[in-house]
Motif scaffolding. Sequence first.
Motif, mmCIF file in Angstrom:
data_model
loop_
_atom_site.group_PDB
_atom_site.id
_atom_site.type_symbol
_atom_site.label_atom_id
_atom_site.label_comp_id
_atom_site.label_asym_id
_atom_site.label_seq_id
_atom_site.Cartn_x
_atom_site.Cartn_y
_atom_site.Cartn_z
ATOM 1 N N ILE A 233 0.885 -1.079 -0.055
ATOM 2 C CA ILE A 233 0.028 0.059 -0.089
ATOM 3 C C ILE A 233 1.114 1.424 0.261
ATOM 4 N N SER A 234 0.437 2.292 -0.608
ATOM 5 C CA SER A 234 1.253 3.554 -0.651
ATOM 6 C C SER A 234 0.287 4.705 -1.120
ATOM 7 N N HIS A 235 0.605 5.806 -1.029
ATOM 8 C CA HIS A 235 0.004 7.175 -1.709
ATOM 9 C C HIS A 235 0.567 6.826 -3.255
ATOM 10 N N PRO A 236 -0.450 7.264 -4.184
ATOM 11 C CA PRO A 236 0.014 7.210 -5.436
ATOM 12 C C PRO A 236 1.556 7.914 -5.657
ATOM 13 N N ASP A 237 2.604 7.363 -6.338
ATOM 14 C CA ASP A 237 3.668 7.986 -6.726
ATOM 15 C C ASP A 237 4.913 7.750 -5.481
ATOM 16 N N ALA A 238 4.653 6.817 -4.645
ATOM 17 C CA ALA A 238 5.434 6.618 -3.611
ATOM 18 C C ALA A 238 6.394 5.685 -4.025
ATOM 19 N N GLY A 239 6.027 4.767 -4.995
ATOM 20 C CA GLY A 239 6.795 3.740 -5.692
ATOM 21 C C GLY A 239 6.468 2.385 -5.458
ATOM 22 N N LYS A 240 4.945 2.028 -5.457
ATOM 23 C CA LYS A 240 4.454 0.895 -5.266
ATOM 24 C C LYS A 240 4.689 -0.006 -6.439
ATOM 25 N N THR A 241 4.416 0.545 -7.663
ATOM 26 C CA THR A 241 4.888 -0.414 -8.870
ATOM 27 C C THR A 241 6.075 -0.733 -9.151
ATOM 28 N N THR A 242 7.013 0.342 -8.852
ATOM 29 C CA THR A 242 8.126 0.101 -8.953
ATOM 30 C C THR A 242 8.983 -0.993 -8.151
ATOM 31 N N LEU A 243 8.410 -0.990 -6.831
ATOM 32 C CA LEU A 243 8.868 -2.016 -5.852
ATOM 33 C C LEU A 243 8.424 -3.314 -6.249
ATOM 34 N N SER B 179 -0.683 -0.123 -12.449
ATOM 35 C CA SER B 179 -2.015 0.148 -12.287
ATOM 36 C C SER B 179 -2.634 1.390 -11.829
ATOM 37 N N LYS B 180 -1.234 2.177 -11.632
ATOM 38 C CA LYS B 180 -1.742 3.627 -11.202
ATOM 39 C C LYS B 180 -2.059 4.585 -12.264
ATOM 40 N N ILE B 181 -3.111 5.299 -11.730
ATOM 41 C CA ILE B 181 -3.557 6.225 -12.800
ATOM 42 C C ILE B 181 -2.812 7.774 -12.763
ATOM 43 N N LEU C 5 15.539 7.158 -1.215
ATOM 44 C CA LEU C 5 16.652 7.702 -0.489
ATOM 45 C C LEU C 5 17.631 8.249 -1.306
ATOM 46 N N ASP C 6 17.489 8.099 -2.597
ATOM 47 C CA ASP C 6 18.581 8.686 -3.511
ATOM 48 C C ASP C 6 18.175 10.385 -3.726
ATOM 49 N N ARG C 7 16.864 10.563 -3.348
ATOM 50 C CA ARG C 7 16.673 12.006 -3.139
ATOM 51 C C ARG C 7 16.792 12.664 -1.859
ATOM 52 N N GLU C 8 16.841 14.060 -1.832
ATOM 53 C CA GLU C 8 17.026 14.815 -0.661
ATOM 54 C C GLU C 8 15.532 14.916 0.273
ATOM 55 N N GLY D 106 15.601 2.641 1.586
ATOM 56 C CA GLY D 106 15.848 1.773 0.453
ATOM 57 C C GLY D 106 15.738 2.803 -1.021
ATOM 58 N N SER D 107 16.008 2.460 -2.048
ATOM 59 C CA SER D 107 15.427 2.994 -3.266
ATOM 60 C C SER D 107 14.927 2.032 -4.081
ATOM 61 N N ALA D 108 13.770 1.743 -4.592
ATOM 62 C CA ALA D 108 13.274 0.782 -5.419
ATOM 63 C C ALA D 108 13.795 1.003 -6.562
HETATM 64 P P1 G4P Z 1 3.301 4.268 -7.466
HETATM 65 O O1 G4P Z 1 2.958 2.828 -8.218
HETATM 66 O O2 G4P Z 1 3.184 4.216 -6.049
HETATM 67 O O3 G4P Z 1 2.228 5.087 -8.063
HETATM 68 O O4 G4P Z 1 4.769 4.836 -7.874
HETATM 69 P P2 G4P Z 1 5.749 4.244 -9.023
HETATM 70 O O5 G4P Z 1 6.500 2.998 -8.622
HETATM 71 O O6 G4P Z 1 5.125 4.204 -10.274
HETATM 72 O O7 G4P Z 1 6.794 5.292 -8.799
HETATM 73 C C1 G4P Z 1 6.511 6.919 -9.046
HETATM 74 C C2 G4P Z 1 7.780 7.375 -9.627
HETATM 75 O O8 G4P Z 1 8.528 7.207 -8.749
HETATM 76 C C3 G4P Z 1 8.123 6.860 -10.711
HETATM 77 O O9 G4P Z 1 8.844 7.812 -11.574
HETATM 78 C C4 G4P Z 1 9.239 5.990 -10.379
HETATM 79 O O10 G4P Z 1 10.604 5.723 -11.515
HETATM 80 C C5 G4P Z 1 9.846 6.759 -9.132
HETATM 81 N N1 G4P Z 1 10.710 6.060 -8.030
HETATM 82 C C6 G4P Z 1 10.412 4.996 -7.686
HETATM 83 N N2 G4P Z 1 11.396 4.652 -6.827
HETATM 84 C C7 G4P Z 1 12.122 5.710 -6.810
HETATM 85 C C8 G4P Z 1 13.414 5.756 -6.243
HETATM 86 O O11 G4P Z 1 13.959 5.035 -5.301
HETATM 87 N N3 G4P Z 1 14.061 6.997 -6.256
HETATM 88 C C9 G4P Z 1 13.637 7.784 -7.225
HETATM 89 N N4 G4P Z 1 14.185 9.018 -7.341
HETATM 90 N N5 G4P Z 1 12.592 7.890 -7.904
HETATM 91 C C10 G4P Z 1 11.822 6.510 -7.600
HETATM 92 P P3 G4P Z 1 7.846 8.521 -12.827
HETATM 93 O O12 G4P Z 1 8.670 9.684 -13.553
HETATM 94 O O13 G4P Z 1 6.653 8.919 -12.301
HETATM 95 O O14 G4P Z 1 7.938 7.446 -13.869
HETATM 96 P P4 G4P Z 1 8.747 6.622 -14.673
HETATM 97 O O15 G4P Z 1 9.000 7.313 -15.990
HETATM 98 O O16 G4P Z 1 10.142 6.819 -14.223
HETATM 99 O O17 G4P Z 1 8.135 5.293 -14.770
#
Ligand code: G4P
Length: 525
Positions: A16-26, A46-48, A141-144, A253-255
């Motif tokens: 679970i996460s708020h949209p954009d937190a990285g659920k799909t990536t993880l 599956s995010k919109i 974590l790769d972000r500030e 970490g950094s997904a």
């Molecule tokens: P969600 O399913 O929770 O909505 O999130 P999703 O995994 O789609 O990740 C949202 C955005 O955050 C994506 O970028 C993804 O690449 C980025 N992201 C995920 N993990 C990390 C991380 O560890 N570090 C950084 N810096 N970014 C991360 P996007 O630009 O929206 O999409 P994309 O074009 O990269 O796919």
Amino acid sequence: MNIREEINKRRTFGIISHPDAGKTTLTEKLLLFGGAIQKAGAVKSSKIKDHARSDWMEIEKQRGISVATSVMGFHYNGIKINLLDTPGHQDFAEDTYRTLTAVDSVIMVIDCVKGVETQTEKLMEVCRMRNTPVLCFINKLDREGRDPFDLLDEIEEKLGIKVRPLSWPISMGKGFKGVYSLFEKSIHLFTPSKITIEAGIQIKDINSEELDKLVGENNARQLRTDVELIEGVYPEFSVQEYLDGKVAPVFFGSAVNNFGVKELLDTFINIAPPPEPRVTTARIVKPEENKFTGFIFKIHANMDPKHRNRIAFLRVCSGKFERGSNYFHVRHHKDLRFSNATAFMAQDRETVDEAWPGDIVGIYDTGNLKIGDTLTTGEEMTYTGIPSFSPEIFKEVINKDAMKTKQLEKGLLQLMEEGVAQMFTYTLGKRKVVGTVGALQFEVIQFRLKQEYNATVEFVGQNIYKACWITSKNPTKLAEFVDSKQRHIAQDKDGKLVFMAESRAWLQMVQENFPEIEFHFTSEF
Ligand code: G4P
């Protein structure tokens, strides 16, 4: 393998996460580890995205895609993992709430820049209702990002759960060096976008010069101070407290860089619970019981009117599910034959011959099943803990084509059974009001009624704040209340009494004036 062994090797969970937190990536990285996919980018999100907000057709398309990723089964280190996807868009939050009833634990992803966001708070409330064990992954974590101690405080405060870090970041953003595993006392060094996994470097003594060499003097000093503080502030991690839903272990970490994901997965398969006993109206059912039982937690309709079949998602709770067997449909009081069940493996669906507790089976259904239905091997009982929540937006349904009243009734019933929205029927005048969590559903309902049932409706906004299910220990008082508030009393799909409150203040006043009436914000109490 006997049933207990099958159960012990299963982990059924949701992210679970708020949209954009990285659920799909993880999710994608976990599937890579499981060998379920071969390359990054294979999981369709599956995010919109925000730009699609007004374009719900796009959203439905996405939902279509997400059937394939609704349940992803894969194997890792001898464990069968069932990962249940949850829609990211908040208008479909109700879908997510229900999916959470079918999992045994949850991984929560938090963006270290944004901290705890609204959607995470709501989802956590649902986890708390069932004491679902939660493991927390602080991402990006790769972000500030924000100070890690502040983030932990925020999780405790906003999500109402105690935390215990099991790893700790060494700096962040551009200066991010890696994480220190508080458990293994080892350092994992970060190399941007390097996808290979290296074992951690064991640090016998955090005060040794070795640490300074690895991460630099300043970082080493900071880490020593932080670790001292952590060990002083947070009690030792207790797996039992995690299993009881009282403490959430936290990883950093950094997904996207696949950093910290393996540690998360390794810990997860070790400590996350296998399927456990579940509560029904009759008794508690243990997963290792011989007889099959399970419940439906999600229904996905085919929007093509020529193929009106739908897929019902069944969570197996006990015994062994066998394809082709007859099972007892408790609500309908009859046996149904399940010859076309499918299992979900990563992105493919394949016919399944047997499934064990914790597994999710897809059943093609022509309208027999609805969310919350229990299937058994003959026993009369219903799984509880799949409540409806009070919706947030209410609109009256106006039939615009009297010739199609029957179709409309059928369409509304089926859409409600799928869980697209909830419907309340006023006792006076039989007005029908649809309640949803998000505004988009009204467009979806209107379109689908036309497309699939040839019924035309309009919606008229209602001034309603909450729908509260009402009960009382005193039947006379309840009858009196219903009588005095007739204009605001409706029934839900199961005929339960609901009070339609117009505003928060008014609801409060009514609650004070009628102390013997209990007002519930979920349909299960
Ligand atoms: P969600 O399913 O929770 O909505 O999130 P999703 O995994 O789609 O990740 C949202 C955005 O955050 C994506 O970028 C993804 O690449 C980025 N992201 C995920 N993990 C990390 C991380 O560890 N570090 C950084 N810096 N970014 C991360 P996007 O630009 O929206 O999409 P994309 O074009 O990269 O796919």
